[in-house]
Write a protein that holds these residues in place. Structure first.
Motif, mmCIF file in Angstrom:
data_model
loop_
_atom_site.group_PDB
_atom_site.id
_atom_site.type_symbol
_atom_site.label_atom_id
_atom_site.label_comp_id
_atom_site.label_asym_id
_atom_site.label_seq_id
_atom_site.Cartn_x
_atom_site.Cartn_y
_atom_site.Cartn_z
ATOM 1 N N GLU A 71 0.831 -1.215 0.000
ATOM 2 C CA GLU A 71 0.000 0.000 0.000
ATOM 3 C C GLU A 71 0.863 1.262 0.000
ATOM 4 O OE1 GLU A 71 -2.584 -0.918 -0.944
ATOM 5 O OE2 GLU A 71 -3.720 -2.296 0.323
ATOM 6 N N HIS A 88 -4.434 -9.199 -1.328
ATOM 7 C CA HIS A 88 -4.842 -8.659 -0.027
ATOM 8 C C HIS A 88 -6.258 -9.134 0.312
ATOM 9 C CE1 HIS A 88 -1.982 -4.969 -0.739
ATOM 10 N NE2 HIS A 88 -1.341 -6.105 -0.608
ATOM 11 N N GLU A 92 -3.956 -6.056 -4.835
ATOM 12 C CA GLU A 92 -5.239 -5.900 -4.131
ATOM 13 C C GLU A 92 -5.971 -7.232 -4.057
ATOM 14 O OE1 GLU A 92 -4.731 -3.319 -2.969
ATOM 15 O OE2 GLU A 92 -4.317 -1.669 -4.350
ATOM 16 N N GLU A 137 -10.591 -4.146 -0.680
ATOM 17 C CA GLU A 137 -9.545 -4.750 -1.515
ATOM 18 C C GLU A 137 -10.141 -5.351 -2.787
ATOM 19 O OE1 GLU A 137 -6.491 -4.348 -1.067
ATOM 20 O OE2 GLU A 137 -6.126 -4.048 1.064
HETATM 21 FE FE LIG Z 1 -4.621 -3.454 -0.955
#
Ligand SMILES: [Fe+2]
Ligand SMILES: [Fe+2]
Length: 358
Positions: free
Chosen positions: A130, A214, A211, A175
């Motif tokens: 991030e 995540h 993402e 996410e």
């Molecule tokens: Fe993320």
């Protein structure tokens, strides 16, 4: 006058540093949580999957991805007027959202280090990603002679407290919706390179894989805590979070439809696609998802879009503030009513869908 049209005026803290956008219900949120409860979590029911995800994080596929290449080295003055304004806003919102993920994950990594090392390392590695994302966006803003003071943002932004369970619902969805947003823009511009007005979009393909990973991490965590997912409260909360995330995005994006148009995208079609895909993805973990195919879903959101347009017009009118309040009240009530009716729409049970590979 002409000059101010060409270079839209953003308020600055100091030269080149933008005053962060005002916080509203629709702006990205900063979170904090109960670190003790998080540390005590027993991950054993899904430890193998979490270890596999940690391995992936350690590989760090995007270590060399976020490098600004020659294409950035040019003047961006030709992106001007309203497009420039909307573009800078897009970069700011994205940067703030990425940065809020960074802060939360970084803090979790730090606080859980001794008590829950597996979780802690995952969070630390996600905060690494991030930080890259936020940094890359902030650097992009500087191509438009503006940037965000992230230290200032850390100190001055409001933090919302969520119990761990709600952190998981919220971050999982943000996410996954982030993944679908990035990949959808990427694929569109791949087909229409003439609409790629700025090089950052080329980076979205690998970026969105961060993402996605995540999101899978939060999916695995929730599966390690079946009590988060298997009772009637979980169903109510799933509906609440899905609706909040979808409605916020829809209202935000329709308000900025011109930005999407500058990329050759229809904001409504784009959002509907992202909502459909995120909803479908969430069915892998949430006990219920929303019936977004029903016409009522977007009909009600459209009423909120209209209400928000009217609210905006009232705010920018010359009417005294206390009178504005009374003009706005029925619109707030209407938004609340639409949200309630959307919340009460019959959801789709996912138990039968989860056996099927999606
Ligand atoms: Fe993320
Ligand atoms: Fe990110």
């Amino acid at each position: 006058m002409v000059d101010s049209l060409k270079k839209p005026g953003f308020e600055e803290i100091r030269p080149g540093v933008k005053v962060p956008a005002k916080e509203t219900l629709l702006t990205p949120r900063f979170y904090t949580t109960d670190f003790e409860e998080m540390a005590r979590m027993d991950l054993s029911p899904n430890e193998d999957e979490l270890l596999a995800i940690l391995e992936e994080f350690r590989v760090d596929y995007n270590r060399h991805h976020f490098v600004r290449d020659a294409e950035f080295e040019q003047s961006w003055e030709h992106i001007d007027g309203e497009t420039r304004q909307l573009f800078v806003e897009f970069l700011e919102r994205s940067c703030t959202a990425e940065f809020s993920g960074f802060l939360l994950y970084k803090e979790l990594g730090r606080r859980l280090k001794d008590k829950n090392p597996l979780l802690a390392e995952c969070f630390t590695l996600m905060s690494r990603d991030e930080a890259r994302h936020a940094g890359f966006l902030n650097k992009a803003m500087s191509d438009f002679n503006l940037s965000l003071d992230l230290g200032f943002l850390t100190k001055n932004h409001k933090y919302t407290f969520f119990k761990p369970k709600f952190i998981f619902y919220a971050t999982y969805l943000s996410e996954k919706i982030g993944y679908w947003r990035y990949i959808t823009i990427y694929r569109h511009l791949e087909k229409h390179p003439e609409d790629r007005i700025y090089p950052i979009f080329r980076f979205f393909e690998n970026w969105c894989q961060d993402e996605n990973r995540h999101g899978d991490f939060f999916d695995a965590i929730m599966k390690a805590q079946p009590q988060f997912l298997n009772d009637w409260k979980a169903k109510l909360w799933s509906r609440f979070f899905l609706l909040s995330v979808f409605a916020t995005m829809y209202l935000n994006d329709i308000q900025r439809a011109d930005f999407y148009a500058s990329l050759g995208l229809d904001a409504r079609e784009y959002d509907k696609y992202v909502i459909e895909k995120t909803n479908e993805t969430a069915a892998r973990v949430f006990p219920v998802i929303l019936d977004v195919d029903k016409a009522e879903f977007y009909d009600r959101l459209e009423i909120c879009v209209k209400n928000n347009e009217k609210l905006g017009a009232i705010t920018s009118s010359n009417t005294p503030k206390f009178l504005q309040f009374f003009q706005k009240l029925p619109l707030y009530v209407s938004n609340g009513w639409q949200f309630l009716r959307l919340y009460l729409m019959k959801p789709i049970e996912t138990a039968s869908l989860q056996g099927v590979a999606r």
